[in-house]
Motif scaffolding. Structure first.
Motif, PDB file in Angstrom:
ATOM      1  N   VAL A 266       1.028  -0.835   0.303  1.00 51.71           N
ATOM      2  CA  VAL A 266       0.061   0.162   0.186  1.00 51.71           C
ATOM      3  C   VAL A 266       1.015   1.411   0.196  1.00 51.71           C
ATOM      4  CG1 VAL A 266      -1.549   1.393   1.633  1.00 51.71           C
ATOM      5  CG2 VAL A 266      -2.183  -1.152   1.072  1.00 51.71           C
ATOM      6  N   LYS A 267       0.579   2.052  -0.892  1.00 53.33           N
ATOM      7  CA  LYS A 267       1.599   3.535  -1.131  1.00 53.33           C
ATOM      8  C   LYS A 267       0.842   4.175  -0.605  1.00 53.33           C
ATOM      9  CE  LYS A 267       3.571   1.765  -5.408  1.00 53.33           C
ATOM     10  NZ  LYS A 267       4.409   1.344  -5.158  1.00 53.33           N
ATOM     11  N   VAL A 268       1.653   4.276  -0.005  1.00 53.43           N
ATOM     12  CA  VAL A 268       0.865   6.211   1.499  1.00 53.43           C
ATOM     13  C   VAL A 268       1.195   7.663   0.909  1.00 53.43           C
ATOM     14  CG1 VAL A 268       0.895   6.523   4.084  1.00 53.43           C
ATOM     15  CG2 VAL A 268       0.886   4.181   3.152  1.00 53.43           C
ATOM     16  N   TYR A 269       0.131   8.513   1.224  1.00 50.57           N
ATOM     17  CA  TYR A 269       0.130   9.681   0.457  1.00 50.57           C
ATOM     18  C   TYR A 269      -0.096  10.627   1.418  1.00 50.57           C
ATOM     19  CZ  TYR A 269       1.754   7.557  -3.504  1.00 50.57           C
ATOM     20  OH  TYR A 269       1.695   7.277  -4.888  1.00 50.57           O
ATOM     21  N   ASN A 270       0.170  12.191   1.883  1.00 50.05           N
ATOM     22  CA  ASN A 270      -0.808  12.969   2.384  1.00 50.05           C
ATOM     23  C   ASN A 270      -0.978  13.371   1.997  1.00 50.05           C
ATOM     24  OD1 ASN A 270       1.427  14.370   1.291  1.00 50.05           O
ATOM     25  ND2 ASN A 270       2.961  14.526   2.646  1.00 50.05           N
ATOM     26  N   ALA A 271      -1.460  15.083   3.067  1.00 43.04           N
ATOM     27  CA  ALA A 271      -2.952  15.557   2.195  1.00 43.04           C
ATOM     28  C   ALA A 271      -2.100  16.381   0.774  1.00 43.04           C
ATOM     29  CB  ALA A 271      -3.615  16.297   3.233  1.00 43.04           C
ATOM     30  N   ASP A 272      -1.136  16.657   0.194  1.00 38.66           N
ATOM     31  CA  ASP A 272      -0.536  17.537  -0.238  1.00 38.66           C
ATOM     32  C   ASP A 272      -0.395  16.459  -1.481  1.00 38.66           C
ATOM     33  OD1 ASP A 272      -0.350  19.764   0.837  1.00 38.66           O
ATOM     34  OD2 ASP A 272       1.278  19.422   2.031  1.00 38.66           O
TER      35      ASP A 272
ATOM     36  N   GLY B 120       8.719  11.022   6.306  1.00 37.78           N
ATOM     37  CA  GLY B 120       7.405  12.432   5.803  1.00 37.78           C
ATOM     38  C   GLY B 120       6.935  12.215   6.765  1.00 37.78           C
ATOM     39  N   LEU B 121       6.859  12.013   7.868  1.00 42.35           N
ATOM     40  CA  LEU B 121       5.152  11.745   9.044  1.00 42.35           C
ATOM     41  C   LEU B 121       5.605  12.952  10.220  1.00 42.35           C
ATOM     42  CD1 LEU B 121       3.662   8.605   9.163  1.00 42.35           C
ATOM     43  CD2 LEU B 121       2.797  10.585   8.688  1.00 42.35           C
ATOM     44  N   PRO B 122       4.866  13.970  11.009  1.00 43.55           N
ATOM     45  CA  PRO B 122       5.478  14.566  12.294  1.00 43.55           C
ATOM     46  C   PRO B 122       5.596  13.432  12.912  1.00 43.55           C
ATOM     47  CG  PRO B 122       2.651  14.935  11.097  1.00 43.55           C
ATOM     48  CD  PRO B 122       3.721  14.226  10.308  1.00 43.55           C
ATOM     49  N   PRO B 123       6.795  13.902  13.751  1.00 47.20           N
ATOM     50  CA  PRO B 123       6.986  13.630  14.475  1.00 47.20           C
ATOM     51  C   PRO B 123       6.158  13.067  15.804  1.00 47.20           C
ATOM     52  CG  PRO B 123       8.528  14.644  14.688  1.00 47.20           C
ATOM     53  CD  PRO B 123       7.772  15.323  13.612  1.00 47.20           C
ATOM     54  N   GLY B 124       6.264  12.065  16.797  1.00 44.06           N
ATOM     55  CA  GLY B 124       5.041  11.883  17.794  1.00 44.06           C
ATOM     56  C   GLY B 124       3.992  10.761  17.724  1.00 44.06           C
TER      57      GLY B 124
ATOM     58  N   ALA C  72      -2.873  11.041   6.391  1.00 42.80           N
ATOM     59  CA  ALA C  72      -2.288  10.368   5.212  1.00 42.80           C
ATOM     60  C   ALA C  72      -3.109   8.916   5.346  1.00 42.80           C
ATOM     61  CB  ALA C  72      -1.282  10.492   5.560  1.00 42.80           C
ATOM     62  N   CYS C  73      -3.025   8.635   3.830  1.00 43.36           N
ATOM     63  CA  CYS C  73      -4.045   7.587   2.982  1.00 43.36           C
ATOM     64  C   CYS C  73      -2.597   6.729   2.090  1.00 43.36           C
ATOM     65  CB  CYS C  73      -5.430   8.245   2.808  1.00 43.36           C
ATOM     66  SG  CYS C  73      -7.055   7.332   2.494  1.00 43.36           S
ATOM     67  N   GLY C  74      -3.661   5.679   2.443  1.00 49.55           N
ATOM     68  CA  GLY C  74      -3.501   4.889   1.517  1.00 49.55           C
ATOM     69  C   GLY C  74      -4.155   3.961   0.963  1.00 49.55           C
ATOM     70  N   VAL C  75      -4.690   2.652  -0.150  1.00 54.84           N
ATOM     71  CA  VAL C  75      -5.407   2.389  -0.346  1.00 54.84           C
ATOM     72  C   VAL C  75      -4.844   0.753  -0.456  1.00 54.84           C
ATOM     73  CG1 VAL C  75      -7.105   1.695  -3.119  1.00 54.84           C
ATOM     74  CG2 VAL C  75      -6.936   4.073  -1.717  1.00 54.84           C
ATOM     75  N   ILE C  76      -6.400  -0.181  -0.407  1.00 61.40           N
ATOM     76  CA  ILE C  76      -5.859  -1.412  -0.194  1.00 61.40           C
ATOM     77  C   ILE C  76      -6.956  -2.010  -1.219  1.00 61.40           C
ATOM     78  CG2 ILE C  76      -6.066  -3.513   0.406  1.00 61.40           C
ATOM     79  CD1 ILE C  76      -6.186  -1.921   3.535  1.00 61.40           C
ATOM     80  N   THR C  77      -6.498  -2.655  -2.000  1.00 63.58           N
ATOM     81  CA  THR C  77      -6.950  -2.610  -3.418  1.00 63.58           C
ATOM     82  C   THR C  77      -7.108  -4.170  -4.547  1.00 63.58           C
ATOM     83  OG1 THR C  77      -7.654  -2.226  -5.895  1.00 63.58           O
ATOM     84  CG2 THR C  77      -5.241  -2.080  -5.489  1.00 63.58           C
TER      85      THR C  77
END
Length: 176
Positions: free
Chosen positions: A28-34, A58-62, A166-171
């Motif tokens: 699954v490839k994951v992308y941010n809102a941009d 590339g995610l915010p720490p935490g 962030a979101c990634g599609v499982i297809t």
């Protein structure tokens, strides 16, 4: 005679095998809102459910919540198109809830200061096969969402985990 029988079976085995698709592993490839790529999440069918392996950057720490959602649509910037959490058994949200968890509830991830997270989790209530709890029940599939805050494991409907970041599609579709 035995040699002839064996040779005659080979095309039959090959024909049967050709119709099946290996869906025991998905990436699954994951992308941010941009629309920036954040890496990938690998899914592997195992005897106890689906093993999830994260390789993200590339995610915010935490600490962040992670959930499997019912629809395989990741339209930025809000990712609301992914729908609700995957919940075929109509349970309450949260890994800590006595009437839960939903099939799509996953453990929080803790992103390092450099924005990376590498780790694994297990989703015992889902499968990559057809049927109840399937992540690919339709060609549209489902999705994995990462939220801005951690999931508290109890609050309804989503653990007070904040905005989807962030979101990634499982297809069902095979990657090329």
């Amino acid at each position: 005679m035995k040699k002839l029988l064996l040779i005659g079976c080979i095309p039959l085995v090959m024909l049967v095998g050709c119709g099946e698709k290996d869906i025991s592993n998905k990436e699954v490839k994951v992308y941010n809102a941009d629309g920036d790529s954040l890496g990938n999440i690998k899914l592997k069918e195992v005897s106890d459910g689906v093993e999830i392996t994260y390789q993200l950057k590339g995610l915010p720490p935490g600490e962040h919540g992670v959930h499997i959602h019912e629809k395989g649509v990741c339209k930025a910037p809000t990712f609301k198109t992914a729908g609700n959490h995957l919940n075929p058994d109509d349970k309450k949200h949260g890994l800590l809830h006595p009437d839960g968890p939903e099939a799509g509830d996953l453990k929080n991830i803790i992103v390092k200061d450099d924005g990376t997270f590498d780790g694994t989790d297990m989703a015992p209530e889902v499968t990559l096969k057809e049927g109840k709890g399937s992540l690919i029940k339709t060609m549209e599939g489902s999705s994995i969402i990462i939220t801005e805050n951690k999931d508290d494991g109890m609050s309804q409907p989503s653990g007070d985990s904040g905005t989807r970041i962030a979101c990634g599609v499982i297809t069902k579709k095979q990657e090329k």
